[in-house]
Design a protein around this motif. Structure first.
Motif, PDB file in Angstrom:
ATOM      1  N   UNK A  36       0.836  -1.208   0.000  1.00 45.98           N
ATOM      2  CA  UNK A  36       0.000   0.000   0.000  1.00 45.98           C
ATOM      3  C   UNK A  36       0.865   1.251   0.000  1.00 45.98           C
ATOM      4  N   UNK A  37       1.922   1.239   0.792  1.00 50.41           N
ATOM      5  CA  UNK A  37       2.796   2.405   0.882  1.00 50.41           C
ATOM      6  C   UNK A  37       3.441   2.715  -0.469  1.00 50.41           C
ATOM      7  N   UNK A  38       3.821   1.684  -1.203  1.00 49.26           N
ATOM      8  CA  UNK A  38       4.420   1.909  -2.521  1.00 49.26           C
ATOM      9  C   UNK A  38       3.411   2.520  -3.492  1.00 49.26           C
ATOM     10  N   UNK A  39       2.144   2.159  -3.369  1.00 44.15           N
ATOM     11  CA  UNK A  39       1.123   2.806  -4.197  1.00 44.15           C
ATOM     12  C   UNK A  39       1.041   4.298  -3.893  1.00 44.15           C
ATOM     13  N   UNK A  40       1.190   4.642  -2.618  1.00 42.71           N
ATOM     14  CA  UNK A  40       1.158   6.054  -2.224  1.00 42.71           C
ATOM     15  C   UNK A  40       2.461   6.780  -2.592  1.00 42.71           C
ATOM     16  N   UNK A  41       3.521   6.018  -2.813  1.00 40.19           N
ATOM     17  CA  UNK A  41       4.847   6.612  -3.090  1.00 40.19           C
ATOM     18  C   UNK A  41       5.309   6.349  -4.517  1.00 40.19           C
ATOM     19  N   UNK A  42       4.362   6.201  -5.428  1.00 41.74           N
ATOM     20  CA  UNK A  42       4.742   5.906  -6.808  1.00 41.74           C
ATOM     21  C   UNK A  42       5.605   7.008  -7.427  1.00 41.74           C
ATOM     22  N   UNK A  43       5.488   8.210  -6.916  1.00 42.62           N
ATOM     23  CA  UNK A  43       6.278   9.323  -7.453  1.00 42.62           C
ATOM     24  C   UNK A  43       7.781   9.133  -7.218  1.00 42.62           C
ATOM     25  N   UNK A  44       8.158   8.190  -6.371  1.00 41.87           N
ATOM     26  CA  UNK A  44       9.573   7.936  -6.096  1.00 41.87           C
ATOM     27  C   UNK A  44      10.183   6.867  -7.016  1.00 41.87           C
TER      28      UNK A  44
END
Length: 287
Positions: free
Chosen positions: A65-73
């Motif tokens: 889930x966190x990676x979905x929120x941090x896709x900009x990285x």
């Protein structure tokens, strides 16, 4: 003792983890490392030629889930996204104390095990608290740090948490999503924050996971005496758990090289503005 309510609940939680990870539509590698606290799982993903970045997720949530929120990285950084030990995911179900500095010691061992002397780090909420503990335990292992709505700097007594109990109880009795939304709004403030992936992870947490309410405790200023890495801290003005005015003030007093940003009118759960995403990328990329 399992962190899940049942074996079936664990299987549902892991299935959601895999489903959300697949939504990234990117190749990734599973890494397992042994620490003195237990086996730890990481997802290696992103730009393999980019700057390495170790990412810690929020409490009772997952790395997927966190990676979905941090896709900009993902375009710029070679990301190691770690499953916090004792939380939902694929690390061992070994619960560490939220008091003291056990999480910092665990994070320090993870950095060793993935083969780095030091690395840039980013953590949100509970993960920000882990990063704060790491700053105290092993300051030389952090190249740069980004903490977003972090625990461990200046935790508030969440007055709204008692009010959350009523809709939460209604949800547990009825399983109607409207009560889950009402519960979440105490932290999210606005319904547009509660997208499909966020609602899925919230439902998973309340249905399948033994919720951990305790957050990493506030770090002590004296333990930061050797920490001098560039640090960016972003906090929400209306965060009921870690209010910006307290977090940013104390961080500025404790951390020598510290940039602070207040997210106006934002709660603990939030949509990170594009301007702040660009700020984070620029901060991490700068030599």
């Amino acid at each position: 003792m399992s962190i899940y309510k049942s074996q079936a609940g664990k299987e549902k939680s892991i299935a959601l983890y895999d489903k959300q990870l697949s939504k990234l539509n990117m190749p990734f590698s599973d890494i397992y490392v042994k620490t003195s606290f237990g086996k730890t799982h990481l997802v290696e993903i992103g730009n393999k030629t980019g700057k390495p970045l170790l990412v810690f997720h929020g409490g009772n949530a997952t790395t997927a889930y966190n990676l979905l929120m941090c896709q900009f990285l993902l375009k710029d950084f070679h990301i190691y996204a770690v499953d916090t030990i004792g939380h939902p995911g694929k690390s061992d179900e070994v619960c560490l104390s939220h008091k003291g500095y056990h999480y910092g010691k665990w994070a320090s061992e993870v950095i060793d095990k993935i083969g780095y002397d030091s690395i840039a780090c980013l953590g949100g909420s509970f993960g920000g608290g882990i990063l704060a503990k790491l700053m105290c335990v092993a300051p030389s292992k952090i190249d740069k740090a980004v903490l977003i709505v972090p625990a461990g700097i200046s935790n508030a007594v969440p007055v709204s948490s008692m009010a959350m109990l009523i809709p939460l109880l209604q949800y547990r009795i009825t399983k109607q999503e409207k009560y889950l939304v009402k519960t979440a709004l105490y932290m999210a403030l606005r319904e547009e924050v509660l997208d499909e992936d966020t609602m899925d992870i919230l439902k998973d947490s309340f249905d399948n996971v033994k919720i951990k309410a305790a957050m990493p405790t506030n770090i002590e200023k004296k333990r930061l005496s050797n920490y001098c890495s560039p640090t960016l801290i972003i906090a929400g003005e209306r965060d009921c758990l870690f209010p910006a005015r307290k977090v940013l003030y104390r961080a500025g007093k404790m951390i020598s090289d510290c940039q602070t940003v207040e997210l106006k009118e934002s709660g603990h759960m939030h949509i990170l503005p594009q301007k702040e995403k660009e700020r984070i990328v620029a901060f991490l990329r700068k030599d």
